[in-house]
Design a protein around this motif. Structure first.
Motif, PDB file in Angstrom:
ATOM      1  N   GLY A  70       0.777  -1.221   0.000  1.00 14.20           N
ATOM      2  CA  GLY A  70       0.000   0.000   0.000  1.00 14.20           C
ATOM      3  C   GLY A  70       0.817   1.283   0.000  1.00 14.20           C
ATOM      4  O   GLY A  70       0.276   2.348   0.275  1.00 14.20           O
ATOM      5  N   ARG A  71       2.092   1.179  -0.301  1.00 18.11           N
ATOM      6  CA  ARG A  71       2.965   2.356  -0.275  1.00 18.11           C
ATOM      7  C   ARG A  71       3.570   2.619  -1.646  1.00 18.11           C
ATOM      8  O   ARG A  71       3.702   1.714  -2.459  1.00 18.11           O
ATOM      9  CB  ARG A  71       4.116   2.136   0.704  1.00 18.11           C
ATOM     10  N   HIS A  72       3.964   3.869  -1.847  1.00 20.87           N
ATOM     11  CA  HIS A  72       4.740   4.234  -3.027  1.00 20.87           C
ATOM     12  C   HIS A  72       6.081   4.769  -2.558  1.00 20.87           C
ATOM     13  O   HIS A  72       6.159   5.555  -1.618  1.00 20.87           O
ATOM     14  CB  HIS A  72       4.038   5.296  -3.872  1.00 20.87           C
ATOM     15  N   PHE A  73       7.136   4.342  -3.235  1.00 19.06           N
ATOM     16  CA  PHE A  73       8.489   4.825  -2.974  1.00 19.06           C
ATOM     17  C   PHE A  73       8.950   5.569  -4.218  1.00 19.06           C
ATOM     18  O   PHE A  73       8.943   5.011  -5.313  1.00 19.06           O
ATOM     19  CB  PHE A  73       9.452   3.657  -2.704  1.00 19.06           C
ATOM     20  N   ASN A  74       9.350   6.822  -4.068  1.00 21.85           N
ATOM     21  CA  ASN A  74       9.879   7.571  -5.203  1.00 21.85           C
ATOM     22  C   ASN A  74      11.234   7.033  -5.637  1.00 21.85           C
ATOM     23  O   ASN A  74      11.539   6.987  -6.820  1.00 21.85           O
ATOM     24  CB  ASN A  74      10.019   9.064  -4.875  1.00 21.85           C
ATOM     25  N   LEU A  75      12.048   6.633  -4.659  1.00 20.07           N
ATOM     26  CA  LEU A  75      13.426   6.240  -4.938  1.00 20.07           C
ATOM     27  C   LEU A  75      13.729   4.821  -4.479  1.00 20.07           C
ATOM     28  O   LEU A  75      13.274   4.397  -3.398  1.00 20.07           O
ATOM     29  CB  LEU A  75      14.395   7.191  -4.231  1.00 20.07           C
ATOM     30  N   GLN A  76      14.533   4.122  -5.264  1.00 17.06           N
ATOM     31  CA  GLN A  76      15.029   2.817  -4.833  1.00 17.06           C
ATOM     32  C   GLN A  76      15.835   2.953  -3.544  1.00 17.06           C
ATOM     33  O   GLN A  76      15.818   2.066  -2.695  1.00 17.06           O
ATOM     34  CB  GLN A  76      15.902   2.193  -5.924  1.00 17.06           C
ATOM     35  N   GLU A  77      16.532   4.072  -3.401  1.00 18.45           N
ATOM     36  CA  GLU A  77      17.337   4.316  -2.204  1.00 18.45           C
ATOM     37  C   GLU A  77      16.482   4.288  -0.945  1.00 18.45           C
ATOM     38  O   GLU A  77      16.883   3.707   0.077  1.00 18.45           O
ATOM     39  CB  GLU A  77      18.056   5.679  -2.312  1.00 18.45           C
ATOM     40  N   THR A  78      15.310   4.895  -0.990  1.00 18.40           N
ATOM     41  CA  THR A  78      14.417   4.916   0.167  1.00 18.40           C
ATOM     42  C   THR A  78      13.965   3.509   0.522  1.00 18.40           C
ATOM     43  O   THR A  78      14.013   3.098   1.687  1.00 18.40           O
ATOM     44  CB  THR A  78      13.193   5.810  -0.116  1.00 18.40           C
ATOM     45  N   LEU A  79      13.536   2.764  -0.478  1.00 18.44           N
ATOM     46  CA  LEU A  79      13.117   1.378  -0.256  1.00 18.44           C
ATOM     47  C   LEU A  79      14.251   0.564   0.347  1.00 18.44           C
ATOM     48  O   LEU A  79      14.079  -0.153   1.339  1.00 18.44           O
ATOM     49  CB  LEU A  79      12.650   0.760  -1.575  1.00 18.44           C
ATOM     50  N   CYS A  80      15.425   0.688  -0.222  1.00 21.81           N
ATOM     51  CA  CYS A  80      16.587  -0.064   0.233  1.00 21.81           C
ATOM     52  C   CYS A  80      16.913   0.248   1.701  1.00 21.81           C
ATOM     53  O   CYS A  80      17.121  -0.651   2.514  1.00 21.81           O
ATOM     54  CB  CYS A  80      17.774   0.264  -0.666  1.00 21.81           C
ATOM     55  N   HIS A  81      16.929   1.512   2.049  1.00 20.29           N
ATOM     56  CA  HIS A  81      17.276   1.904   3.415  1.00 20.29           C
ATOM     57  C   HIS A  81      16.205   1.490   4.423  1.00 20.29           C
ATOM     58  O   HIS A  81      16.526   1.156   5.566  1.00 20.29           O
ATOM     59  CB  HIS A  81      17.563   3.400   3.478  1.00 20.29           C
ATOM     60  N   GLU A  82      14.963   1.479   4.014  1.00 20.42           N
ATOM     61  CA  GLU A  82      13.906   1.012   4.923  1.00 20.42           C
ATOM     62  C   GLU A  82      14.043  -0.490   5.194  1.00 20.42           C
ATOM     63  O   GLU A  82      13.843  -0.942   6.312  1.00 20.42           O
ATOM     64  CB  GLU A  82      12.530   1.369   4.382  1.00 20.42           C
ATOM     65  N   ILE A  83      14.381  -1.256   4.174  1.00 25.34           N
ATOM     66  CA  ILE A  83      14.614  -2.692   4.381  1.00 25.34           C
ATOM     67  C   ILE A  83      15.823  -2.889   5.294  1.00 25.34           C
ATOM     68  O   ILE A  83      15.794  -3.706   6.216  1.00 25.34           O
ATOM     69  CB  ILE A  83      14.792  -3.426   3.038  1.00 25.34           C
TER      70      ILE A  83
END
Length: 122
Positions: A70-83
């Motif tokens: 249910g989320r949108h990530f603008n950047l791969q960097e954001t997704l990566c750092h959250e994981i």
């Protein structure tokens, strides 16, 4: 004395994720590949044949879909750092590396992505 350096890996976990900065990328989820490597605290003896002596990789397999649902990530960097922030909080984990990539973004290459890692002082 032998010291066992240990890692758990999940390779090419493929799932649809709403990811991208451009308007066309925001319209529908796209296929994303995720690699996770967890570095575990070293052992100075053979590991007992007991699940409590390691980290259950299925935990990451279940956690990542919940993180992105249910989320949108603008950047791969954001997704990566959250994981990464989830990984490093797991008991027994002293470091983690995550590689996030889009396999369908460029016709002339296998993927385009971002990789980061984190370590804790022990």
């Amino acid at each position: 004395m032998e010291i066992f350096n240990r890692r758990i890996r999940i390779r090419a976990f493929c799932m649809p994720i709403s990811l991208g900065f451009y308007e066309a990328e925001k319209k529908s989820p796209q296929r994303v590949l995720i690699d996770v490597e967890l570095r575990l605290a070293p052992l100075q003896h053979d590991i007992p044949d007991d699940v409590r002596a390691t980290v259950d990789y299925d935990l990451m397999h279940r956690t990542i879909p919940k993180l992105v649902a249910g989320r949108h990530f603008n950047l791969q960097e954001t997704l990566c750092h959250e994981i990464l922030s989830v990984c490093i909080k797991l008991d027994g984990v002293i470091g983690a590396r995550v590689w996030v990539r889009k396999p369908d973004i460029c016709a002339d290459c296998k993927s385009a992505g971002y990789e980061a890692e984190v370590s804790v002082n022990i």
